[in-house]
Scaffold this active site. Structure first.
Site, PDB file in Angstrom:
ATOM      1  N   PRO A   1       0.804  -1.249   0.000  1.00  0.00           N
ATOM      2  CA  PRO A   1       0.000   0.000   0.000  1.00  0.00           C
ATOM      3  C   PRO A   1       0.825   1.283   0.000  1.00  0.00           C
ATOM      4  O   PRO A   1       0.780   2.059   0.944  1.00  0.00           O
ATOM      5  CB  PRO A   1      -0.822  -0.142   1.279  1.00  0.00           C
ATOM      6  CG  PRO A   1       0.043  -0.949   2.204  1.00  0.00           C
ATOM      7  CD  PRO A   1       0.820  -1.901   1.326  1.00  0.00           C
ATOM      8  N   CYS A   2       1.528   1.534  -1.091  1.00  0.00           N
ATOM      9  CA  CYS A   2       2.269   2.797  -1.192  1.00  0.00           C
ATOM     10  C   CYS A   2       1.308   3.977  -1.270  1.00  0.00           C
ATOM     11  O   CYS A   2       1.711   5.117  -1.028  1.00  0.00           O
ATOM     12  CB  CYS A   2       3.195   2.760  -2.402  1.00  0.00           C
ATOM     13  SG  CYS A   2       2.340   2.544  -3.956  1.00  0.00           S
ATOM     14  N   HIS A   3       0.037   3.714  -1.583  1.00  0.00           N
ATOM     15  CA  HIS A   3      -0.925   4.828  -1.652  1.00  0.00           C
ATOM     16  C   HIS A   3      -1.182   5.433  -0.257  1.00  0.00           C
ATOM     17  O   HIS A   3      -1.744   6.499  -0.153  1.00  0.00           O
ATOM     18  CB  HIS A   3      -2.238   4.360  -2.291  1.00  0.00           C
ATOM     19  CG  HIS A   3      -2.903   3.222  -1.573  1.00  0.00           C
ATOM     20  ND1 HIS A   3      -2.576   1.903  -1.822  1.00  0.00           N
ATOM     21  CD2 HIS A   3      -3.851   3.193  -0.602  1.00  0.00           C
ATOM     22  CE1 HIS A   3      -3.317   1.118  -1.045  1.00  0.00           C
ATOM     23  NE2 HIS A   3      -4.084   1.874  -0.291  1.00  0.00           N
TER      24      HIS A   3
END
Lengths: 167, 224
Positions: free
Chosen positions: B175-177
């Site tokens: 989850p780089c978001h």
């Protein structure tokens, strides 16, 4: 240093799969073609990472298909114990009566194997006679003659309406 | 009127279909199966539909190796995988069934974490360390690039942490978001800023929902 083919193999299946299937069908017939095609592409997948870049992929695939089909034809003749006339195997494909799986295949099957192969590799595989000769052995001229003989025989058997053969 | 002999001869084979879609589908599935069995399916892929457009999923025998948005150009991504991992790349949905299902559940708001084997080979060194730490950021929360750099063991490498996020080969799943700039703006995202905003809204909605038990919107199905 040599460079190898790095295009995803899926692209090779998409681009060449249908044509190789046509070649397999013409050489080994409707029932055995699925096996020949499957073995061809599995072998090709295995060897693919070392295929040099710029290779003629179509000729490479037809060469593999040729070997697989020859294995099958040999297997079929080993299994074909001479017990008189055997009924044709029921077709498992989609062609109905009068489709390629009956009339055209019957005519192809009646050709000597070499003519059938030459016709399939040149007309369906799209290979020039030089490549066909490389696969089958012999000269391009001999391949051209075998194809011409095969086509002539196919025309007689398949395209010429036969007058009243059943009367 | 003349017809070329080659053309006439080709017409002999008109009964033999040039394209047989049923047979091609059947044979393709068989090839994918026997390739996997023979250990020759180095990269399997499929696509899955999402509210952010079709996502490409690719897996090696070790796990999910790539998730790509359409804007990354799926053909280009497959060509990269062929170069970086192996050209033995086939569309083979079976290996990706679980990943596809979990991603669909995630977008439907029914899943807050992924339970998938991951193959992080496309990322090396500090970037890879960053990716490993990204999986610790909880659903519905955000953190800063500085905090990610610190968690990965190098508090001064804020810019490198940003690059690691921007080049994450497994967006959505890793989850780089959930990493945003400390000034509150969103920062770069492989799927585009709108996609990043959508994911954060999806998670905020679901996280609200879980805390308050108040239905989010009338059109959203109840979380299972």
């Amino acid at each position: 240093m040599f460079s190898v083919n790095q295009e995803p193999f899926e692209a090779i299946v998409q681009r060449h799969g249908p044509r190789v299937l046509r070649v397999c069908r013409a050489v080994v017939g409707p029932t055995a073609a699925d096996d020949a095609w499957s073995e061809t592409f599995l072998s090709a997948l295995q060897a693919y990472p070392t295929l040099p870049a710029g290779s003629n992929v179509e000729a490479w695939l037809v060469t593999i298909a040729h070997r697989k089909a020859v294995d099958q034809v040999r297997g079929q003749s080993r299994r074909a114990v001479p017990t008189g006339d055997l009924p044709e195997l029921a077709s498992t494909g989609s062609g109905g009566p009068g489709g390629w799986e009956s009339d055209l295949w019957a005519a192809l099957k009646a050709l000597p194997l070499r003519q059938r192969q030459t016709v399939a590799y040149h007309y369906l595989g799209g290979l020039p006679y030089a490549d066909v000769a490389t696969i089958l052995g012999g000269t391009p001229q001999a391949a051209r003659r075998a194809a011409a003989d095969g086509i002539a025989a196919l025309r007689r058997a398949y395209l010429t309406p036969e007058p009243d053969t059943r009367a | 009127m003349t017809t070329s002999p080659e053309a006439t001869d080709s017409a002999l084979f008109a009964a033999l279909p040039e394209v047989d879609a049923d047979a091609e589908r059947r044979l393709h599935a068989r090839l994918a199966g026997s390739a996997a069995e023979a250990g020759l399916l180095d990269v399997a892929y499929r696509t899955v539909d999402s509210p952010l457009g079709p996502l490409l999923l690719a897996a090696t025998g070790e796990g999910l190796v790539r998730v790509a948005y359409a804007r990354e150009d799926h053909d280009r991504v497959l060509a990269q995988l062929a170069r970086q991992i192996s050209p033995r790349v086939l569309r083979a949905p079976a290996r990706l069934d679980v990943a596809a299902r979990e991603i669909e559940e995630y977008f439907a708001g029914r899943r807050v974490g992924f339970d998938l084997a991951l193959d992080l080979r496309l990322s090396a060194g500090f970037r890879r360390t960053v990716l490993v730490h990204l999986t610790d950021i909880a659903y519905g929360t955000t953190t800063s690039y500085a905090a990610v750099a610190a968690a990965a063991g190098n508090p001064r490498a804020v810019r490198a942490a940003g690059t690691a996020c921007a080049t994450n080969p497994l967006p959505v799943v890793v989850p780089c978001h959930r990493v945003v700039r400390s000034d509150g703006t969103l920062g770069q995202y492989a799927g585009g800023t709108d996609a990043k905003r959508s994911l954060l809204s999806l998670e905020a909605l679901r996280a609200d929902h879980a805390e308050t038990g108040v239905p989010g919107s009338a059109t959203r199905p109840e979380p299972a």
